[in-house]
Design a protein around this motif. Structure first.
Motif, PDB file in Angstrom:
ATOM      1  N   SER A 161       0.831  -1.203   0.000  1.00  0.00           N
ATOM      2  CA  SER A 161       0.000   0.000   0.000  1.00  0.00           C
ATOM      3  C   SER A 161       0.868   1.257   0.000  1.00  0.00           C
ATOM      4  N   LYS A 162       1.961   1.205   0.738  1.00  0.00           N
ATOM      5  CA  LYS A 162       2.887   2.335   0.766  1.00  0.00           C
ATOM      6  C   LYS A 162       3.511   2.552  -0.610  1.00  0.00           C
ATOM      7  N   PHE A 163       3.871   1.466  -1.273  1.00  0.00           N
ATOM      8  CA  PHE A 163       4.450   1.555  -2.613  1.00  0.00           C
ATOM      9  C   PHE A 163       3.482   2.225  -3.581  1.00  0.00           C
ATOM     10  N   VAL A 164       2.216   1.807  -3.553  1.00  0.00           N
ATOM     11  CA  VAL A 164       1.216   2.374  -4.467  1.00  0.00           C
ATOM     12  C   VAL A 164       0.958   3.836  -4.135  1.00  0.00           C
ATOM     13  N   GLY A 165       0.876   4.167  -2.845  1.00  0.00           N
ATOM     14  CA  GLY A 165       0.619   5.551  -2.442  1.00  0.00           C
ATOM     15  C   GLY A 165       1.731   6.501  -2.859  1.00  0.00           C
ATOM     16  N   ILE A 166       2.979   6.070  -2.694  1.00  0.00           N
ATOM     17  CA  ILE A 166       4.117   6.924  -3.078  1.00  0.00           C
ATOM     18  C   ILE A 166       4.149   7.116  -4.591  1.00  0.00           C
ATOM     19  N   GLN A 167       3.923   6.033  -5.341  1.00  0.00           N
ATOM     20  CA  GLN A 167       3.887   6.158  -6.795  1.00  0.00           C
ATOM     21  C   GLN A 167       2.790   7.118  -7.246  1.00  0.00           C
ATOM     22  N   SER A 168       1.640   7.034  -6.620  1.00  0.00           N
ATOM     23  CA  SER A 168       0.544   7.937  -6.962  1.00  0.00           C
ATOM     24  C   SER A 168       0.936   9.384  -6.690  1.00  0.00           C
TER      25      SER A 168
END
Length: 265
Positions: A161-168
């Motif tokens: 979830s952290k990976f997706v949030g940072i990419q966003s």
């Protein structure tokens, strides 16, 4: 138009305004001499406004640049933690770890394409959807590991979830560029300022030289703004060193390891 082209255009226009001011001074020297105090007062007001706004823009651009670097450091941390969790299941995690490493390769090619001799293309949410699909595939594979605990699964989901949030956040930041009209207005003030400087100049070689130095300084300020607001191309770029170090610690890709032997034969 590239960054150097824009800076050259601004320098050319500003210097042309200064030369125009010198010609105005030569065409009507008595009026120019009588208006020196007024011209200096107006140029002082414009110069103060220009310095304040330009300082704020450079500071904001530098903060944006640092924010991108911090986002990528956090992104590397999230990927490294996912890879670390996968290492705890050596007999089952080879395929998910290879999938994760290939995704890191794509991230490097996406944000630092100059390493492969390409230019930066448009980064959008379609790229994120592909990454989300692969992260979900890694999580689904992890759920099938033997003896995996609920805490490990929660950690996988947390870092994913952290990976997706940072990419966003990175994609959203790239889409919100500095308004071109704002830069046009600010550097329009600079052109007007140099026109006023030219109006109180007699046009000797030394004065023209100092006007040229000022124009170069204005162009360099524009260069800083454009470079810092485009952190993945140009001279000032977000460092990919953290990703490079991460790749060195990840699982060896059998396809890459077989290439040297194939070429040697």
């Amino acid at each position: 138009m590239n960054i150097f082209g824009r800076c050259l255009a601004i320098a050319t226009v500003a210097f042309a305004c200064a030369i125009a001011g010198i010609y105005v001074h030569k065409l009507s020297p008595p009026y120019a001499a009588l208006s020196v105090d007024l011209i200096r007062s107006v140029s002082g007001v414009i110069g103060t406004l220009f310095a304040i706004v330009l300082g704020l823009l450079v500071s904001s651009s530098y903060a944006t640049f640092n924010s991108h670097q911090a986002d990528f450091d956090s992104l590397v941390s999230a990927v490294a933690n996912i890879d670390f969790l996968l290492k705890h299941f050596p007999d089952e995690s080879d395929q998910p770890r290879l999938l994760l490493k290939r995704m890191v390769h794509r991230l490097l090619e996406r944000y630092w394409p100059d390493k492969n001799g390409r230019s930066l293309g448009e980064v959008n949410y379609n790229h994120l959807s592909n990454d989300v699909a692969e992260i979900m595939a890694i999580n689904n594979a992890a759920e099938k590991f033997k003896n995996i605990s609920r805490d490990d699964l929660n950690s996988f989901r947390e870092f994913s979830s952290k990976f997706v949030g940072i990419q966003s956040n990175i994609i959203r930041s790239l889409s919100s560029e500095m308004p071109a009209l704002l830069l046009d207005v600010v550097f329009g003030w600079a052109c007007l300022l140099f026109f006023l400087y030219g109006c109180i100049s007699v046009g000797n070689l030394l004065e023209v030289f100092f006007l040229l130095l000022g124009v170069i300084a204005i162009a360099s300020a524009n260069f800083l703004l454009l470079e810092l607001t485009n952190p993945y191309q140009g001279i000032f770029k977000v460092s990919s060193a953290a990703f490079d170090l991460l790749l060195d610690s990840m699982i060896q890709d059998p396809e890459q390891s077989s290439k040297p032997s194939a070429t040697s034969n």
